[in-house]
Design a protein around this motif. Structure first.
Motif, PDB file in Angstrom:
ATOM      1  N   HIS A 204       0.835  -1.016   0.234  1.00  0.00           N
ATOM      2  CA  HIS A 204      -0.179   0.022   0.228  1.00  0.00           C
ATOM      3  C   HIS A 204       0.663   1.393  -0.069  1.00  0.00           C
ATOM      4  CE1 HIS A 204      -3.948  -1.726   0.463  1.00  0.00           C
ATOM      5  NE2 HIS A 204      -3.528  -2.569   1.583  1.00  0.00           N
ATOM      6  N   SER A 205       2.171   0.800  -0.023  1.00  0.00           N
ATOM      7  CA  SER A 205       3.525   2.075   0.244  1.00  0.00           C
ATOM      8  C   SER A 205       3.234   2.817  -1.275  1.00  0.00           C
ATOM      9  CB  SER A 205       4.786   2.207  -0.154  1.00  0.00           C
ATOM     10  OG  SER A 205       5.353   2.749   0.367  1.00  0.00           O
ATOM     11  N   PRO A 206       2.873   3.960  -1.587  1.00  0.00           N
ATOM     12  CA  PRO A 206       3.452   4.817  -2.919  1.00  0.00           C
ATOM     13  C   PRO A 206       4.942   4.709  -3.332  1.00  0.00           C
ATOM     14  CG  PRO A 206       1.244   5.226  -2.307  1.00  0.00           C
ATOM     15  CD  PRO A 206       1.895   4.827  -1.332  1.00  0.00           C
ATOM     16  N   GLN A 207       5.192   5.077  -2.142  1.00  0.00           N
ATOM     17  CA  GLN A 207       6.777   5.345  -2.908  1.00  0.00           C
ATOM     18  C   GLN A 207       7.607   4.001  -3.330  1.00  0.00           C
ATOM     19  OE1 GLN A 207       5.168   6.185   0.170  1.00  0.00           O
ATOM     20  NE2 GLN A 207       5.402   8.476  -0.664  1.00  0.00           N
ATOM     21  N   THR A 208       7.081   3.103  -2.113  1.00  0.00           N
ATOM     22  CA  THR A 208       7.913   1.568  -2.619  1.00  0.00           C
ATOM     23  C   THR A 208       7.566   0.914  -4.530  1.00  0.00           C
ATOM     24  OG1 THR A 208       7.589   1.257  -0.569  1.00  0.00           O
ATOM     25  CG2 THR A 208       7.501  -0.811  -1.310  1.00  0.00           C
ATOM     26  N   VAL A 209       6.063   0.674  -4.473  1.00  0.00           N
ATOM     27  CA  VAL A 209       5.974   0.932  -6.247  1.00  0.00           C
ATOM     28  C   VAL A 209       6.149   2.047  -6.839  1.00  0.00           C
ATOM     29  CG1 VAL A 209       3.925   0.821  -7.770  1.00  0.00           C
ATOM     30  CG2 VAL A 209       3.646   0.103  -5.675  1.00  0.00           C
ATOM     31  N   MET A 210       7.030   3.067  -6.552  1.00  0.00           N
ATOM     32  CA  MET A 210       7.739   3.997  -7.636  1.00  0.00           C
ATOM     33  C   MET A 210       9.058   3.528  -8.397  1.00  0.00           C
ATOM     34  SD  MET A 210       4.936   6.897  -7.936  1.00  0.00           S
ATOM     35  CE  MET A 210       4.688   7.527  -7.020  1.00  0.00           C
ATOM     36  N   SER A 211       9.453   3.381  -6.633  1.00  0.00           N
ATOM     37  CA  SER A 211      10.815   3.663  -7.123  1.00  0.00           C
ATOM     38  C   SER A 211      11.311   1.905  -7.161  1.00  0.00           C
ATOM     39  CB  SER A 211      11.266   3.663  -5.185  1.00  0.00           C
ATOM     40  OG  SER A 211      11.144   2.931  -3.787  1.00  0.00           O
ATOM     41  N   ASP A 227      -2.785  -1.697 -15.899  1.00  0.00           N
ATOM     42  CA  ASP A 227      -2.218  -2.142 -15.610  1.00  0.00           C
ATOM     43  C   ASP A 227      -0.576  -1.323 -16.590  1.00  0.00           C
ATOM     44  OD1 ASP A 227       0.680  -3.705 -16.112  1.00  0.00           O
ATOM     45  OD2 ASP A 227      -0.961  -5.474 -16.914  1.00  0.00           O
ATOM     46  N   ASP A 228      -0.425  -0.919 -16.404  1.00  0.00           N
ATOM     47  CA  ASP A 228       0.668   0.059 -16.594  1.00  0.00           C
ATOM     48  C   ASP A 228       1.994   0.844 -16.120  1.00  0.00           C
ATOM     49  OD1 ASP A 228       0.961   2.602 -17.964  1.00  0.00           O
ATOM     50  OD2 ASP A 228      -0.830   2.946 -18.650  1.00  0.00           O
ATOM     51  N   ASN A 229       2.356   1.785 -16.661  1.00  0.00           N
ATOM     52  CA  ASN A 229       3.491   2.405 -15.237  1.00  0.00           C
ATOM     53  C   ASN A 229       3.599   2.849 -14.302  1.00  0.00           C
ATOM     54  OD1 ASN A 229       3.402   5.089 -15.158  1.00  0.00           O
ATOM     55  ND2 ASN A 229       3.336   4.978 -17.007  1.00  0.00           N
ATOM     56  N   PRO A 230       3.945   2.670 -12.420  1.00  0.00           N
ATOM     57  CA  PRO A 230       3.998   2.978 -11.739  1.00  0.00           C
ATOM     58  C   PRO A 230       3.330   4.217 -12.007  1.00  0.00           C
ATOM     59  CG  PRO A 230       6.328   1.800 -11.661  1.00  0.00           C
ATOM     60  CD  PRO A 230       5.498   2.012 -12.947  1.00  0.00           C
ATOM     61  N   LYS A 231       3.567   5.751 -12.411  1.00  0.00           N
ATOM     62  CA  LYS A 231       3.477   7.030 -12.063  1.00  0.00           C
ATOM     63  C   LYS A 231       1.587   6.738 -12.322  1.00  0.00           C
ATOM     64  CE  LYS A 231       2.574  10.997 -13.105  1.00  0.00           C
ATOM     65  NZ  LYS A 231       1.751  11.666 -14.132  1.00  0.00           N
ATOM     66  N   ASP A 232       1.227   6.017 -13.127  1.00  0.00           N
ATOM     67  CA  ASP A 232       0.245   6.316 -14.203  1.00  0.00           C
ATOM     68  C   ASP A 232      -0.731   5.708 -12.939  1.00  0.00           C
ATOM     69  OD1 ASP A 232       0.591   8.402 -15.725  1.00  0.00           O
ATOM     70  OD2 ASP A 232       0.583   7.006 -17.296  1.00  0.00           O
ATOM     71  N   LEU A 396       7.896  17.816  -0.938  1.00  0.00           N
ATOM     72  CA  LEU A 396       7.156  16.180  -0.525  1.00  0.00           C
ATOM     73  C   LEU A 396       7.250  15.278  -1.501  1.00  0.00           C
ATOM     74  CD1 LEU A 396       4.253  16.683   2.182  1.00  0.00           C
ATOM     75  CD2 LEU A 396       7.240  16.054   2.936  1.00  0.00           C
ATOM     76  N   ASN A 397       7.783  13.640  -1.977  1.00  0.00           N
ATOM     77  CA  ASN A 397       7.378  13.712  -2.480  1.00  0.00           C
ATOM     78  C   ASN A 397       5.902  13.407  -2.726  1.00  0.00           C
ATOM     79  OD1 ASN A 397       9.767  12.521  -3.752  1.00  0.00           O
ATOM     80  ND2 ASN A 397      11.104  11.749  -1.727  1.00  0.00           N
ATOM     81  N   PRO A 398       5.146  11.911  -3.695  1.00  0.00           N
ATOM     82  CA  PRO A 398       3.778  11.475  -3.825  1.00  0.00           C
ATOM     83  C   PRO A 398       3.571  10.600  -2.519  1.00  0.00           C
ATOM     84  CG  PRO A 398       5.806  11.721  -5.756  1.00  0.00           C
ATOM     85  CD  PRO A 398       5.836  11.626  -4.474  1.00  0.00           C
ATOM     86  N   GLY A 399       2.443  10.824  -2.222  1.00  0.00           N
ATOM     87  CA  GLY A 399       1.801  10.375  -1.370  1.00  0.00           C
ATOM     88  C   GLY A 399       1.041  10.757   0.057  1.00  0.00           C
ATOM     89  N   VAL A 400       0.158   9.938   0.685  1.00  0.00           N
ATOM     90  CA  VAL A 400      -0.826  11.000   2.052  1.00  0.00           C
ATOM     91  C   VAL A 400      -0.074  11.757   3.088  1.00  0.00           C
ATOM     92  CG1 VAL A 400      -3.283  10.265   2.453  1.00  0.00           C
ATOM     93  CG2 VAL A 400      -2.623   9.699  -0.224  1.00  0.00           C
TER      94      VAL A 400
END
Length: 452
Positions: A204-211, A227-232, A396-400
């Protein structure tokens, strides 16, 4: 062309749900009497994963992610569809699976590795590396049932990565580990990926997925929406997660029919809406694309209000510098955090404060209007209401993230909080393309290098 190691074609999985336990027995005896309801955990899921890819699965709880991983690992059988897996799978599924609680940690390592097809001589060559990575000391010779959840996941992950897998599957189990161990795990996942291991994990971590990920998949109600690139994918996931209930069906249908491009402001779908007679207002249009800040109605906090000592905090919110209320922000832009303070007592030395923090409570930064406890506003009379604003840059980097608010001063005693509210307001920072910044704060780092 890279070799396909996982292929799903029309995979569906349904479970029978019974209102009462006796209904299951009666249905077995009387085959013509159907006493169950059908729950579809997965619906016609199809995709391929190539050797060496790292793929993140995201979605709300109950979306079907864990069920999918169990089918890929072979611990569940699909109701329909075709599954093809090539290579040795090492899986770290939900906490508690895979190990015998009566066995010691050492015995479980041998048992787990043997189940993966490793010979005893191979296991003995790796046992010291496994124990060193797990770092649970003398507990390795104690029954696993005596372990804490953190100790369990340490041993399970260490065993999973040392059996020379072709495919590593991880299902949220790392969330129970401490931060240092998580970093250690992610570093090893990176090394495995670089060596050609295929990695499939739920987080559930956006940073983990994108990194970490080459690609990501978004699931909702058993369907593969994207099913696409992590950012989108992360952007669409967060929009869907925090969207009001009445908008979720629209977002789902757009993702299924048009993909991530349908939610971007420059897409064909968005242009057609702009040219047509669509009655949605500008805020609705903004919530469907990545390029603008906007206010997302579903992004709501659950404030924790401390007992008042002469003041009350009201109407916390973020605005653009032009005054538009927002809670979805663009990284690097400036905004204002505002709240009103109504005073019910006459107080002195008043200071206003704010804190930005992660959802787990870790405070990232804040500000107080005066550095000294006795250098605030000299006096404020009972019944007076103030408005305070804090201009800040969304570095801040992407996230809530969450905001706190506090008012300090003196009310017939020592200097202390007159009013304090935790989690006054939630806001989300939109994903960015080709992000190099890591962790949570963007320090505007500029890197250079040269040959010595």
């Amino acid at each position: 062309m890279s070799e396909t190691v996982i292929k799903l074609d029309g995979i569906s999985k349904s479970f029978h749900i019974y209102d009462k336990p006796i209904d299951r027995l009666l249905e077995n005896f009387f085959s013509k009497s159907q006493r169950h309801r059908k729950f579809e955990a997965l619906k016609n899921v199809s995709f391929e994963i190539k050797k060496g890819e790292t793929v993140g699965l995201v979605g709300a709880n109950g979306a079907g992610k864990s069920t999918l991983l169990q089918i890929i690992c072979g611990t569940l059988t699909q109701t329909s569809g075709e599954l093809g897996v090539s290579g040795r799978i090492s899986a770290l599924l939900e906490l508690g699976s895979g190990f015998n609680p009566e066995f010691t940690g050492r015995e479980n390592i041998y048992f787990f590795a043997a189940m993966q097809g490793m010979k005893k001589t191979e296991i003995e060559r790796k046992i010291n590396d496994i124990l060193s990575f797990a770092d649970i000391g003398e507990f390795v010779d104690q029954p696993v049932k005596t372990y804490s959840s953190g100790m369990y996941v340490r041993l399970a992950f260490a065993a999973a990565i040392h059996v020379e897998p072709d495919i590593l599957v991880v299902d949220e189990a790392l969330a129970v580990g401490d931060e240092a161990f998580q970093n250690k795990c992610y570093s090893r996942i990176n090394a495995l990926r670089d060596s050609g291991v295929t990695v499939l994990f739920v987080t559930h971590s956006p940073q983990t997925v994108m990194s970490l990920c080459d690609r990501a998949m978004l699931f909702d109600h058993g369907e593969l929406l994207l099913d696409d690139n992590p950012k989108d994918v992360i952007s669409c996931y967060q929009k869907l997660l925090y969207a009001p209930d009445e908008k979720k069906s629209l977002l789902r249908s757009l993702l299924l029919s048009e993909g991530a491009s349908a939610l971007k402001s420059d897409s064909k779908v968005q242009k057609q809406r702009a040219q047509g007679n669509d009655k949605r207002d500008k805020r609705d249009e903004a919530s469907l694309n990545d390029n603008d800040e906007y206010f997302e109605e579903g992004l709501k906090s659950q404030p924790v209000v401390y007992e008042s000592d002469g003041a009350e905090i009201l109407n916390p919110h973020i605005t653009t510098l032009d005054g538009d209320k927002v809670n979805v922000l663009i990284r690097g832009k400036e905004y204002k955090y505002n709240y009103n303070v109504k005073f019910s007592s006459s107080v002195t030395m008043v200071r206003f404060a704010m804190v930005i923090k992660m959802l787990n409570g870790t405070e990232l930064g804040g500000y107080i209007s005066s550095h000294d406890a006795y250098s605030g506003i000299d006096s404020i009379s009972s019944g007076v209401e103030y408005t305070t604003s804090f201009k800040f840059k969304a570095s801040l980097n992407p996230g809530v993230y969450a905001l706190n608010a506090g008012v300090r001063g003196i009310n017939q005693g020592d200097e202390d909080f007159l009013a304090r509210v935790l989690d006054t307001y939630l806001f989300r920072v939109l994903p960015v393309k080709e992000q190099c910044e890591t962790c949570y704060i963007d320090f505007n780092v500029e890197q250079s290098h040269s040959i010595n």
